[in-house]
Design a protein around this motif. Structure first.
Motif, PDB file in Angstrom:
ATOM      1  N   UNK A  37       0.625  -1.284  -0.112  1.00 27.15           N
ATOM      2  CA  UNK A  37      -0.005   0.013   0.025  1.00 27.15           C
ATOM      3  C   UNK A  37       0.734   1.130  -0.089  1.00 27.15           C
ATOM      4  N   UNK A  38       2.005   1.268  -0.422  1.00 27.81           N
ATOM      5  CA  UNK A  38       2.860   2.382  -0.428  1.00 27.81           C
ATOM      6  C   UNK A  38       2.901   3.191  -1.831  1.00 27.81           C
ATOM      7  N   UNK A  39       1.804   2.808  -2.841  1.00 25.26           N
ATOM      8  CA  UNK A  39       1.562   3.563  -3.999  1.00 25.26           C
ATOM      9  C   UNK A  39       2.334   3.078  -5.163  1.00 25.26           C
ATOM     10  N   UNK A  40       3.098   1.882  -5.206  1.00 21.77           N
ATOM     11  CA  UNK A  40       3.751   1.463  -6.465  1.00 21.77           C
ATOM     12  C   UNK A  40       2.620   1.351  -7.543  1.00 21.77           C
ATOM     13  N   UNK A  64      25.945   3.406 -10.582  1.00 24.75           N
ATOM     14  CA  UNK A  64      25.214   2.919 -11.785  1.00 24.75           C
ATOM     15  C   UNK A  64      23.763   2.209 -11.659  1.00 24.75           C
ATOM     16  N   UNK A  65      23.584   1.833 -10.441  1.00 27.13           N
ATOM     17  CA  UNK A  65      22.280   1.398  -9.894  1.00 27.13           C
ATOM     18  C   UNK A  65      21.772   1.780  -8.779  1.00 27.13           C
ATOM     19  N   UNK A  66      21.843   2.976  -8.382  1.00 22.08           N
ATOM     20  CA  UNK A  66      21.262   3.559  -7.279  1.00 22.08           C
ATOM     21  C   UNK A  66      20.028   3.467  -6.901  1.00 22.08           C
ATOM     22  N   UNK A  67      19.717   3.569  -5.495  1.00 23.65           N
ATOM     23  CA  UNK A  67      18.295   3.491  -4.845  1.00 23.65           C
ATOM     24  C   UNK A  67      17.678   4.897  -4.791  1.00 23.65           C
ATOM     25  N   UNK A  68      16.495   5.230  -5.106  1.00 22.79           N
ATOM     26  CA  UNK A  68      15.875   6.460  -4.769  1.00 22.79           C
ATOM     27  C   UNK A  68      14.654   6.175  -3.792  1.00 22.79           C
ATOM     28  N   UNK A  69      14.732   6.824  -2.629  1.00 20.81           N
ATOM     29  CA  UNK A  69      13.714   6.327  -1.820  1.00 20.81           C
ATOM     30  C   UNK A  69      12.701   7.510  -1.894  1.00 20.81           C
ATOM     31  N   UNK A  70      11.468   7.069  -2.094  1.00 20.36           N
ATOM     32  CA  UNK A  70      10.263   8.107  -2.222  1.00 20.36           C
ATOM     33  C   UNK A  70       9.368   8.075  -1.127  1.00 20.36           C
ATOM     34  N   UNK A  71       9.237   9.145  -0.226  1.00 21.75           N
ATOM     35  CA  UNK A  71       8.339   9.442   0.777  1.00 21.75           C
ATOM     36  C   UNK A  71       6.782   9.324   0.004  1.00 21.75           C
ATOM     37  N   UNK A  72       6.191   8.271   0.388  1.00 20.61           N
ATOM     38  CA  UNK A  72       5.012   8.129  -0.068  1.00 20.61           C
ATOM     39  C   UNK A  72       3.553   8.388   0.421  1.00 20.61           C
ATOM     40  N   UNK A  73       3.817   9.013   1.645  1.00 24.46           N
ATOM     41  CA  UNK A  73       2.448   9.365   2.489  1.00 24.46           C
ATOM     42  C   UNK A  73       1.641  10.188   1.508  1.00 24.46           C
ATOM     43  N   UNK A  74       2.265  11.197   0.791  1.00 26.89           N
ATOM     44  CA  UNK A  74       1.377  11.863  -0.091  1.00 26.89           C
ATOM     45  C   UNK A  74       1.593  11.151  -1.438  1.00 26.89           C
ATOM     46  N   UNK A  75       0.487  10.635  -1.925  1.00 28.03           N
ATOM     47  CA  UNK A  75       0.390   9.791  -3.361  1.00 28.03           C
ATOM     48  C   UNK A  75       0.732  10.831  -4.411  1.00 28.03           C
ATOM     49  N   UNK A  76       0.169  12.306  -4.124  1.00 31.40           N
ATOM     50  CA  UNK A  76       0.548  13.339  -5.268  1.00 31.40           C
ATOM     51  C   UNK A  76       1.968  13.430  -5.567  1.00 31.40           C
ATOM     52  N   UNK A  77       2.791  13.982  -4.181  1.00 26.70           N
ATOM     53  CA  UNK A  77       4.080  14.072  -4.380  1.00 26.70           C
ATOM     54  C   UNK A  77       4.811  12.953  -4.760  1.00 26.70           C
ATOM     55  N   UNK A  78       4.448  11.562  -4.198  1.00 25.40           N
ATOM     56  CA  UNK A  78       5.425  10.698  -4.836  1.00 25.40           C
ATOM     57  C   UNK A  78       5.151  10.434  -6.285  1.00 25.40           C
ATOM     58  N   UNK A  79       4.017  10.412  -6.985  1.00 22.30           N
ATOM     59  CA  UNK A  79       3.998  10.237  -8.315  1.00 22.30           C
ATOM     60  C   UNK A  79       4.652  11.375  -9.222  1.00 22.30           C
ATOM     61  N   UNK A  80       4.599  12.571  -8.723  1.00 20.08           N
ATOM     62  CA  UNK A  80       5.561  13.560  -9.352  1.00 20.08           C
ATOM     63  C   UNK A  80       7.137  13.166  -9.267  1.00 20.08           C
TER      64      UNK A  80
END
Length: 253
Positions: A58-61, A212-228
């Motif tokens: 439910x993190x918005x994937x 060459x294969x880094x992780x990006x941690x996306x704060x997902x409590x705001x779905x609008x922010x995460x999608x952008x």
């Protein structure tokens, strides 16, 4: 320091601002996808692009993936979802089942879950032995090194959501007959073991985060922010990689 705990909180973003920024990022991505696919600049195809998503239940994937690919021609992108391996797949090396969906030159694939299941759910739930998941970090790093050495642009997202927001989304799904199917007993059970999963996620990021294969941690409590954030980061990485490889992005106009 905890990578998850230090994730930057989402900025305040109105629904309209999010929609405007998302549309702009989608148009950037559409142009980049046409460039990678050889539809611009003399039909020279570009490197393969693979965008990988992991994250909490439910993190918005799903929502982020939907917005990422929605402006693209469905013939030009493949979305592949992975769950538990089948009986036959378990007879092979754990990476074997992923090869068939990886993009070739000019192609794009989005992965909803991936080979990181070996060091997450398979580790925590005991589906892999300690020896198996312990050596998997090096196997994964070498696998990704092989892919990127051959030219692939590999982008990895961890979709992060707070425990409180995850509970709110679980309860919302449970109360909606049209979304209740998304919530399973396994989701609730995984939530009870969040501490074990957090430890696994932290070690996964620490041991497999490479330039060459880094992780990006996306704060997902705001779905609008995460999608952008997802759409803009994909555009940024693709533009950076193409520029580094000598592509003149302005020539594609």
């Amino acid at each position: 320091m905890s990578r998850l705990g230090s994730a930057a909180p989402p900025v305040e973003m109105s629904r309209k601002k999010a929609a405007d920024q998302l549309e702009a990022a989608q148009q950037r991505l559409l142009r980049l996808r046409l460039l990678l696919g050889g539809q611009l600049t003399g039909h020279k195809i570009g490197p393969p692009l693979c965008v990988l998503f992991e994250g909490w239940d439910a993190s918005g994937k799903g929502g982020a993936i939907k917005r990422l690919v929605s402006p693209l021609d469905p013939r030009h992108v493949r979305v592949s979802q992975f769950a538990a391996p089948t009986y036959d797949e378990k007879r092979h090396h754990f990476l074997q089942r992923f090869w068939a969906v990886l993009p070739g030159w000019g192609g794009m694939t989005v992965l909803d879950r991936s080979w990181y299941g070996r060091v997450l759910v398979e580790r925590v739930e005991g589906f892999a032995t300690r020896a198996q998941w312990s050596r998997a970090y090096d196997e994964i790093v070498e696998f990704e090194r092989t892919l990127t050495a051959e030219g692939m642009i590999l982008i990895k997202f961890w979709m992060h959501v707070s425990e409180e927001e995850q509970l709110r989304r679980f309860e919302s799904r449970a109360a909606d007959p049209l979304r209740a199917w998304k919530l399973t007993d396994e989701d609730w059970r995984n939530r009870e073991r969040r501490g074990d999963y957090e430890a696994a996620v932290e070690e996964m990021i620490e041991k497999t985060d490479r330039p060459s294969a880094g992780w990006r941690i996306v704060p997902g409590d705001s779905k609008h922010y995460a999608r952008v954030a997802v759409a803009e980061h994909v555009c940024h990485v693709v533009e950076r990689e193409l520029t580094a490889r000598g592509y003149d992005l302005h020539d594609a106009d």
